[in-house]
Write a protein that holds these residues in place. Structure first.
Motif, PDB file in Angstrom:
ATOM      1  N   LEU A  97      29.870 -26.044 -11.178  1.00  0.00           N
ATOM      2  CA  LEU A  97      29.443 -27.433 -11.334  1.00  0.00           C
ATOM      3  C   LEU A  97      29.223 -28.110  -9.980  1.00  0.00           C
ATOM      4  O   LEU A  97      28.386 -29.010  -9.860  1.00  0.00           O
ATOM      5  N   ALA A  98      29.959 -27.659  -8.964  1.00  0.00           N
ATOM      6  CA  ALA A  98      29.783 -28.249  -7.638  1.00  0.00           C
ATOM      7  C   ALA A  98      28.402 -27.968  -7.071  1.00  0.00           C
ATOM      8  O   ALA A  98      27.955 -28.666  -6.153  1.00  0.00           O
ATOM      9  N   HIS A  99      27.702 -26.961  -7.601  1.00  0.00           N
ATOM     10  CA  HIS A  99      26.408 -26.545  -7.061  1.00  0.00           C
ATOM     11  C   HIS A  99      25.230 -26.949  -7.941  1.00  0.00           C
ATOM     12  O   HIS A  99      24.116 -26.463  -7.738  1.00  0.00           O
ATOM     13  N   VAL A 100      25.466 -27.812  -8.926  1.00  0.00           N
ATOM     14  CA  VAL A 100      24.360 -28.294  -9.759  1.00  0.00           C
ATOM     15  C   VAL A 100      24.178 -29.778  -9.506  1.00  0.00           C
ATOM     16  O   VAL A 100      25.045 -30.454  -8.953  1.00  0.00           O
ATOM     17  N   SER A 101      23.032 -30.314  -9.888  1.00  0.00           N
ATOM     18  CA  SER A 101      22.716 -31.722  -9.629  1.00  0.00           C
ATOM     19  C   SER A 101      23.617 -32.645 -10.444  1.00  0.00           C
ATOM     20  O   SER A 101      24.273 -32.232 -11.416  1.00  0.00           O
ATOM     21  N   GLY A 102      23.623 -33.917 -10.035  1.00  0.00           N
ATOM     22  CA  GLY A 102      24.395 -34.903 -10.772  1.00  0.00           C
ATOM     23  C   GLY A 102      23.962 -35.017 -12.223  1.00  0.00           C
ATOM     24  O   GLY A 102      24.781 -35.251 -13.114  1.00  0.00           O
ATOM     25  N   GLY A 103      22.655 -34.825 -12.488  1.00  0.00           N
ATOM     26  CA  GLY A 103      22.160 -34.876 -13.859  1.00  0.00           C
ATOM     27  C   GLY A 103      22.720 -33.761 -14.714  1.00  0.00           C
ATOM     28  O   GLY A 103      23.144 -33.968 -15.859  1.00  0.00           O
ATOM     29  N   TRP A 104      22.758 -32.535 -14.164  1.00  0.00           N
ATOM     30  CA  TRP A 104      23.320 -31.409 -14.911  1.00  0.00           C
ATOM     31  C   TRP A 104      24.828 -31.570 -15.077  1.00  0.00           C
ATOM     32  O   TRP A 104      25.397 -31.190 -16.109  1.00  0.00           O
TER      33      TRP A 104
ATOM     34  N   ALA B  83      34.836 -26.292  -9.412  1.00  0.00           N
ATOM     35  CA  ALA B  83      34.726 -24.873  -9.059  1.00  0.00           C
ATOM     36  C   ALA B  83      34.368 -24.003 -10.263  1.00  0.00           C
ATOM     37  O   ALA B  83      33.939 -22.852 -10.099  1.00  0.00           O
ATOM     38  N   ALA B  84      34.522 -24.532 -11.472  1.00  0.00           N
ATOM     39  CA  ALA B  84      34.225 -23.758 -12.682  1.00  0.00           C
ATOM     40  C   ALA B  84      32.726 -23.685 -12.913  1.00  0.00           C
ATOM     41  O   ALA B  84      31.972 -24.578 -12.527  1.00  0.00           O
ATOM     42  N   SER B  85      32.290 -22.620 -13.551  1.00  0.00           N
ATOM     43  CA  SER B  85      30.880 -22.527 -13.932  1.00  0.00           C
ATOM     44  C   SER B  85      30.590 -23.524 -15.043  1.00  0.00           C
ATOM     45  O   SER B  85      31.504 -24.010 -15.723  1.00  0.00           O
ATOM     46  N   PHE B  86      29.320 -23.819 -15.225  1.00  0.00           N
ATOM     47  CA  PHE B  86      28.892 -24.732 -16.289  1.00  0.00           C
ATOM     48  C   PHE B  86      29.476 -24.260 -17.622  1.00  0.00           C
ATOM     49  O   PHE B  86      30.101 -25.026 -18.361  1.00  0.00           O
ATOM     50  N   TYR B  87      29.306 -22.968 -17.911  1.00  0.00           N
ATOM     51  CA  TYR B  87      29.781 -22.402 -19.181  1.00  0.00           C
ATOM     52  C   TYR B  87      31.297 -22.518 -19.292  1.00  0.00           C
ATOM     53  O   TYR B  87      31.832 -22.984 -20.309  1.00  0.00           O
ATOM     54  N   ASP B  88      32.026 -22.109 -18.249  1.00  0.00           N
ATOM     55  CA  ASP B  88      33.482 -22.107 -18.317  1.00  0.00           C
ATOM     56  C   ASP B  88      34.045 -23.520 -18.417  1.00  0.00           C
ATOM     57  O   ASP B  88      35.085 -23.746 -19.047  1.00  0.00           O
ATOM     58  N   ALA B  89      33.366 -24.491 -17.780  1.00  0.00           N
ATOM     59  CA  ALA B  89      33.826 -25.874 -17.864  1.00  0.00           C
ATOM     60  C   ALA B  89      33.759 -26.377 -19.302  1.00  0.00           C
ATOM     61  O   ALA B  89      34.649 -27.108 -19.761  1.00  0.00           O
ATOM     62  N   VAL B  90      32.726 -25.973 -20.022  1.00  0.00           N
ATOM     63  CA  VAL B  90      32.598 -26.381 -21.430  1.00  0.00           C
ATOM     64  C   VAL B  90      33.602 -25.617 -22.292  1.00  0.00           C
ATOM     65  O   VAL B  90      34.271 -26.191 -23.158  1.00  0.00           O
ATOM     66  N   LEU B  91      33.738 -24.310 -22.034  1.00  0.00           N
ATOM     67  CA  LEU B  91      34.688 -23.501 -22.799  1.00  0.00           C
ATOM     68  C   LEU B  91      36.112 -24.027 -22.653  1.00  0.00           C
ATOM     69  O   LEU B  91      36.889 -24.035 -23.614  1.00  0.00           O
ATOM     70  N   ALA B  92      36.456 -24.514 -21.460  1.00  0.00           N
ATOM     71  CA  ALA B  92      37.814 -24.993 -21.202  1.00  0.00           C
ATOM     72  C   ALA B  92      38.159 -26.238 -22.004  1.00  0.00           C
ATOM     73  O   ALA B  92      39.343 -26.596 -22.111  1.00  0.00           O
ATOM     74  N   ALA B  93      37.154 -26.897 -22.581  1.00  0.00           N
ATOM     75  CA  ALA B  93      37.424 -28.087 -23.393  1.00  0.00           C
ATOM     76  C   ALA B  93      38.010 -27.724 -24.752  1.00  0.00           C
ATOM     77  O   ALA B  93      38.605 -28.579 -25.421  1.00  0.00           O
ATOM     78  N   LEU B  94      37.859 -26.455 -25.180  1.00  0.00           N
ATOM     79  CA  LEU B  94      38.392 -26.015 -26.468  1.00  0.00           C
ATOM     80  C   LEU B  94      39.859 -25.618 -26.329  1.00  0.00           C
ATOM     81  O   LEU B  94      40.278 -25.137 -25.265  1.00  0.00           O
TER      82      LEU B  94
END
Length: 509
Positions: free
Chosen positions: A121-128, A80-91
């Motif tokens: 992330l649920a709305h982007v392709s498996g590659g992304w 459910a997180a955006s691409f950006y927020d999913a990466v930010l949450a790793a910090l």
């Protein structure tokens, strides 16, 4: 100085995945890990990272070593997180608050478009999604990277981009990569580990050269084994002759000599080890019922369009003849799958054939799509095979076991199968269909290298007529004998795939 040392490492899960593995990983290593599906590659990465406890042996890590492990699947909590927020949450929270700029730098290095960064992330392709997992790990600045099937779901452009990104990493950052993509391994690795239940082999070579060296070692060991077994048989024959003579003559000396020959034979047989025989994850076989037709599919300048009618390209006048193995090349979004579906419709429903597409009436289609959509997750493997084909239960179960689906899995939902098992089930359905024309959209997805090579061999052995779409460069090079390229809204025949492969790289530069 080694950053990781594996000593006598072994993992047994029902059966040994690997044993007595000794390996050192040093700065600058780019290690490709190769094995069949289900043979321990992911388990080895988890063991190296510390997430899995080995059955035997030791893992020694340099003090303070930070390991970044990029696994295959996105955790459900991140979808459910955006691409950006999913990466930010790793910090860590404090770092995310004060150093969010790190996320932008990593996403820029991976060429993630601005609009993509705000999508869930649920709305982007498996590659992304795969690249998001990589970004989540890299933003934490690890000292070592572990990548599990990093090219899954990536198109050629993204695979090339990932190759460039890995080759541009600081040279002191070692990378361990599990992959079935042979061309990718050749592009990014300098060492190769062939993981085996016993006697795993490591070479300071990229995949293709390491594979050649491994094949030579296996062939040499097989020759040595056959020679030792032949010698042991000769010693036993000599012992039998002397034994008969000794019994008839009553000679104690011949009895002693007989015993010595038998002991030499036993020592040879005990010491002899056959060459490694890879235990297949399941057979991949095809069939070809043949046809008397010379021309199988004809394209008469057919328009290929999006569902809303936007023209993607026109086919011009082309045809597929019996025995042709046509590879359809083109960037993502240019309409490859649309054309495949048009040809499929023309074969299955000639009365509703799209304009400009004609299939000979004698065609029996073998169709496989990259999502394996014909195999519903709720269905069972036994149900799939039994309902579609006139087979007795015993025969159906035997065929399923032959493709690596054991009896415990045959009546479970197909959704529980691994990607490799599901791919082999799809290949079994193709074989039982007994087609004379194949339409294959990304057929090597989820197949291990053994499976890929078996599929290549089957297509060549049966002289199968086919149209295929694939991002697997090694597979395309091995199988294709004609090549169609979607270029500037036209479908044109080209001499080979290499210019297109190069053009994808040029576009990234």
């Amino acid at each position: 100085m080694a950053l990781i040392n594996l000593r006598s490492l072994g993992v047994t899960l029902g059966a040994p995945l690997f044993s007595n593995l000794n390996l050192s990983v040093e700065p600058g290593d780019r290690l490709g890990i190769v094995a069949a599906n289900g043979r321990g590659k992911s388990t080895l990465l988890r063991t190296v990272s510390g997430a899995f406890e080995p059955t035997s042996g030791d893992v020694t890590r340099a003090r303070g070593l930070r390991i970044g492990h990029v696994e295959q699947n996105v955790p459900a909590g991140l979808l459910a997180a955006s691409f950006y927020d999913a990466v930010l949450a790793a910090l860590p929270a404090e770092q995310a608050e004060s150093e969010s700029w790190r996320v932008e730098i990593v996403l820029d290095s991976l060429d993630v478009p601005q609009d993509m960064r705000r999508r869930p992330l649920a709305h982007v392709s498996g590659g992304w999604q795969r690249l998001a997992l990589l970004a989540r790990v890299w933003v934490t600045e690890p000292d070592m990277l572990l990548l599990d099937e990093p090219t899954n779901h990536l198109d050629l452009a993204r695979i090339g981009q990932l190759e460039d990104w890995l080759n541009a990493l600081p040279r002191d950052v070692p990378v361990l990569i599990c992959s079935h993509d042979r061309a990718f391994l050749d592009a990014v690795t300098n060492r190769t580990l062939f993981l085996r239940p016993e006697n795993s082999q490591v070479f300071s070579l990229p995949y293709a050269r390491a594979r050649a060296a491994l094949d030579e070692i296996d062939a040499s060991e097989e020759r040595r084994f056959q020679k030792d077994m032949k010698t042991a048989q000769q010693l036993r024959r000599q012992a039998a002759k002397l034994n008969n003579i000794g019994i008839n003559s009553g000679s104690d000396l011949l009895v002693v000599k007989t015993r010595q020959l038998k002991q030499r034979a036993e020592r040879l047989e005990e010491a002899a080890r056959p060459a490694h025989q890879e235990r297949s994850a399941g057979a991949v076989k095809l069939a070809n019922r043949g046809t008397h037709a010379k021309v199988l599919v004809t394209l008469e300048d057919a328009p290929v369009a999006t569902p809303d009618g936007t023209l993607l390209f026109r086919t011009g006048k082309l045809w597929i003849r019996q025995g042709d193995r046509v590879v359809l090349l083109g960037r993502n979004g240019t309409g490859k799958t649309r054309l495949v579906n048009m040809i499929r419709q023309a074969i299955l429903s000639p009365e509703d054939a799209p304009a400009g597409v004609k299939a000979t009436p004698s065609l029996v289609l073998g169709y496989g799509d990259q999502a394996l959509a014909d195999l519903a997750d709720s269905d069972t493997p036994l149900g799939v095979v039994s309902r579609r084909f006139e087979l007795g239960e015993q025969r159906a179960r035997g065929l399923l076991a032959g493709v690596g689906i054991n009896i415990d899995m045959q009546e479970s939902p197909a959704g529980r199968l691994s990607g490799g098992q599901k791919a082999r089930l799809g290949m079994l359905v193709l074989r039982l269909t007994n087609p004379n024309f194949y339409l294959l959209d990304e057929p090597t997805n989820h197949l291990d290298i053994d499976g890929q090579e078996a599929l290549e061999a089957e297509l060549l052995k049966h002289e199968a007529s086919c149209l295929l779409v694939s991002h697997d460069r090694s597979f395309v090079r091995a199988v294709g004998d004609r090549f169609w390229l979607i270029d500037r809204k036209k479908l044109v025949e080209v001499e080979g795939p290499e210019e297109f492969f190069a053009s994808v790289g040029d576009a990234r530069a």
